[in-house]
Design a protein around this motif. Sequence first.
Motif, PDB file in Angstrom:
ATOM      1  N   VAL A 107       1.388   4.479  -5.447  1.00 54.29           N
ATOM      2  CA  VAL A 107       1.186   3.331  -6.032  1.00 54.29           C
ATOM      3  C   VAL A 107       0.521   2.047  -4.966  1.00 54.29           C
ATOM      4  O   VAL A 107      -0.558   1.506  -5.306  1.00 54.29           O
ATOM      5  CB  VAL A 107       2.170   2.471  -6.839  1.00 54.29           C
ATOM      6  CG1 VAL A 107       1.793   1.241  -7.416  1.00 54.29           C
ATOM      7  CG2 VAL A 107       2.616   3.473  -8.070  1.00 54.29           C
ATOM      8  N   THR A 108       1.087   2.040  -3.914  1.00 48.73           N
ATOM      9  CA  THR A 108       0.411   1.114  -2.853  1.00 48.73           C
ATOM     10  C   THR A 108      -0.766   1.531  -2.253  1.00 48.73           C
ATOM     11  O   THR A 108      -1.601   0.483  -2.393  1.00 48.73           O
ATOM     12  CB  THR A 108       1.513   0.988  -1.833  1.00 48.73           C
ATOM     13  OG1 THR A 108       2.804   0.467  -2.292  1.00 48.73           O
ATOM     14  CG2 THR A 108       0.901  -0.005  -0.836  1.00 48.73           C
ATOM     15  N   ALA A 109      -0.981   2.650  -2.044  1.00 50.29           N
ATOM     16  CA  ALA A 109      -2.170   3.082  -1.792  1.00 50.29           C
ATOM     17  C   ALA A 109      -3.389   3.099  -2.789  1.00 50.29           C
ATOM     18  O   ALA A 109      -4.433   2.829  -2.619  1.00 50.29           O
ATOM     19  CB  ALA A 109      -2.123   4.495  -0.991  1.00 50.29           C
ATOM     20  N   SER A 110      -2.948   3.150  -4.097  1.00 49.34           N
ATOM     21  CA  SER A 110      -3.921   3.181  -5.297  1.00 49.34           C
ATOM     22  C   SER A 110      -4.193   1.766  -5.405  1.00 49.34           C
ATOM     23  O   SER A 110      -5.297   1.815  -5.933  1.00 49.34           O
ATOM     24  CB  SER A 110      -3.235   3.731  -6.468  1.00 49.34           C
ATOM     25  OG  SER A 110      -2.775   5.134  -6.328  1.00 49.34           O
ATOM     26  N   LEU A 111      -3.238   0.871  -5.193  1.00 45.99           N
ATOM     27  CA  LEU A 111      -3.594  -0.572  -5.373  1.00 45.99           C
ATOM     28  C   LEU A 111      -4.823  -0.924  -4.434  1.00 45.99           C
ATOM     29  O   LEU A 111      -5.726  -1.713  -4.615  1.00 45.99           O
ATOM     30  CB  LEU A 111      -2.408  -1.356  -5.196  1.00 45.99           C
ATOM     31  CG  LEU A 111      -1.311  -1.520  -6.466  1.00 45.99           C
ATOM     32  CD1 LEU A 111      -0.055  -1.898  -6.193  1.00 45.99           C
ATOM     33  CD2 LEU A 111      -2.285  -1.914  -7.594  1.00 45.99           C
ATOM     34  N   ARG A 112      -4.567  -0.617  -3.114  1.00 48.51           N
ATOM     35  CA  ARG A 112      -5.534  -1.026  -2.107  1.00 48.51           C
ATOM     36  C   ARG A 112      -6.994  -0.206  -2.484  1.00 48.51           C
ATOM     37  O   ARG A 112      -7.918  -0.937  -2.080  1.00 48.51           O
ATOM     38  CB  ARG A 112      -5.142  -0.210  -0.890  1.00 48.51           C
ATOM     39  CG  ARG A 112      -5.748  -0.562   0.612  1.00 48.51           C
ATOM     40  CD  ARG A 112      -5.051  -0.281   1.734  1.00 48.51           C
ATOM     41  NE  ARG A 112      -4.362   0.965   1.721  1.00 48.51           N
ATOM     42  CZ  ARG A 112      -3.143   1.331   1.648  1.00 48.51           C
ATOM     43  NH1 ARG A 112      -2.428   0.180   1.869  1.00 48.51           N
ATOM     44  NH2 ARG A 112      -2.563   2.523   1.737  1.00 48.51           N
ATOM     45  N   GLU A 113      -6.955   0.889  -2.886  1.00 44.61           N
ATOM     46  CA  GLU A 113      -8.200   1.770  -3.435  1.00 44.61           C
ATOM     47  C   GLU A 113      -9.004   1.075  -4.648  1.00 44.61           C
ATOM     48  O   GLU A 113      -9.878   0.865  -4.510  1.00 44.61           O
ATOM     49  CB  GLU A 113      -7.981   3.149  -3.530  1.00 44.61           C
ATOM     50  CG  GLU A 113      -7.661   3.876  -2.448  1.00 44.61           C
ATOM     51  CD  GLU A 113      -8.648   3.495  -1.342  1.00 44.61           C
ATOM     52  OE1 GLU A 113     -10.250   3.785  -1.674  1.00 44.61           O
ATOM     53  OE2 GLU A 113      -8.506   3.454  -0.124  1.00 44.61           O
ATOM     54  N   LEU A 114      -7.958   0.653  -5.399  1.00 42.85           N
ATOM     55  CA  LEU A 114      -8.487  -0.052  -6.532  1.00 42.85           C
ATOM     56  C   LEU A 114      -9.095  -1.490  -6.073  1.00 42.85           C
ATOM     57  O   LEU A 114     -10.435  -1.648  -6.608  1.00 42.85           O
ATOM     58  CB  LEU A 114      -7.341  -0.476  -7.482  1.00 42.85           C
ATOM     59  CG  LEU A 114      -7.505  -1.203  -8.881  1.00 42.85           C
ATOM     60  CD1 LEU A 114      -8.516  -0.715  -9.714  1.00 42.85           C
ATOM     61  CD2 LEU A 114      -6.648  -1.623  -9.511  1.00 42.85           C
TER      62      LEU A 114
END
Length: 289
Positions: A107-114
């Motif tokens: 989730v944290t990495a996905s938020l960064r990519e988002l």
Amino acid sequence: MTVTDWHAHLWPRAYVDFLDGHGQDCRHQRGVLPGDDSPAMLRRRLQQMDDSGIDCQVLDAAALYPRLAPPGRNAEAARLAIEAMAEAVRTAPGRFAFLGVLPLPLVTASLRELDHLMNRLGARGIVLPPALHGTSTLGSHYDPLYAALDHARAAVLYHPAGTGTGPSLCDPDTVTWSVGAIAEQTTVVLDWLAADMSDRFPRIRPIISRAGGACFLLGPDTVEGVVTSTLCFDSHTHGNTEALRLAGRHVGRHRILLGTDYPFIRDARLAEAVHRFQAVGSLCDEPPA
């Protein structure tokens, strides 16, 4: 009125090569033409869009979601995909847009990519499978991601992963892919309703591929829940006019978006898909056959 295709695939070469080099099977995507981001294939895509009356395609890399081990490699894969797709968009301003992929379940990495793909690359939103690693992508684990998507007023296209009911679904040429895809599309609608997503994240634009699978064949309470939700549906039904009619009669023309499944649907069939979509309004007013 701009004709926008919300269900169109692009598998950038760098992304496919990276996944393939780390053990993810990409044979199917390599075999679909014109599905990559080479200049020749993009020109061919644009010509077919012109011939079919499509003004813009919203590109996505479904159903090739990164599933690498260790999970940290998925972030690298996702970044390759979104950078390449953004570059494809830059080659034809106004003709292409894109939906990013994320390194789920991180989730944290996905938020960064988002943040990167929405605020720096100008994506319209993301594409998600209904489930990943056996877990629904609508589970509470992903609430921080959905909150960010809601804040960004992002589109989210739910597209089958092809692994919903057994290993045989990995082969899209088998009948089990077709049945499994319908199951995935239907299940994600039920998960959306069960999680009260339309009330909790009302600014997200959720799009269920292939007219929502079998969701309009379920009980009246479920259908009413769909009708009163924020769910939208794309028009790709493999030429099944009755399925498209059923979806349109329940939710109205304004919640049916053009979806072609390009490049699986191309050439003369692409124009036919556009014509079916444009006929949705009249189909909704006709009695069932």
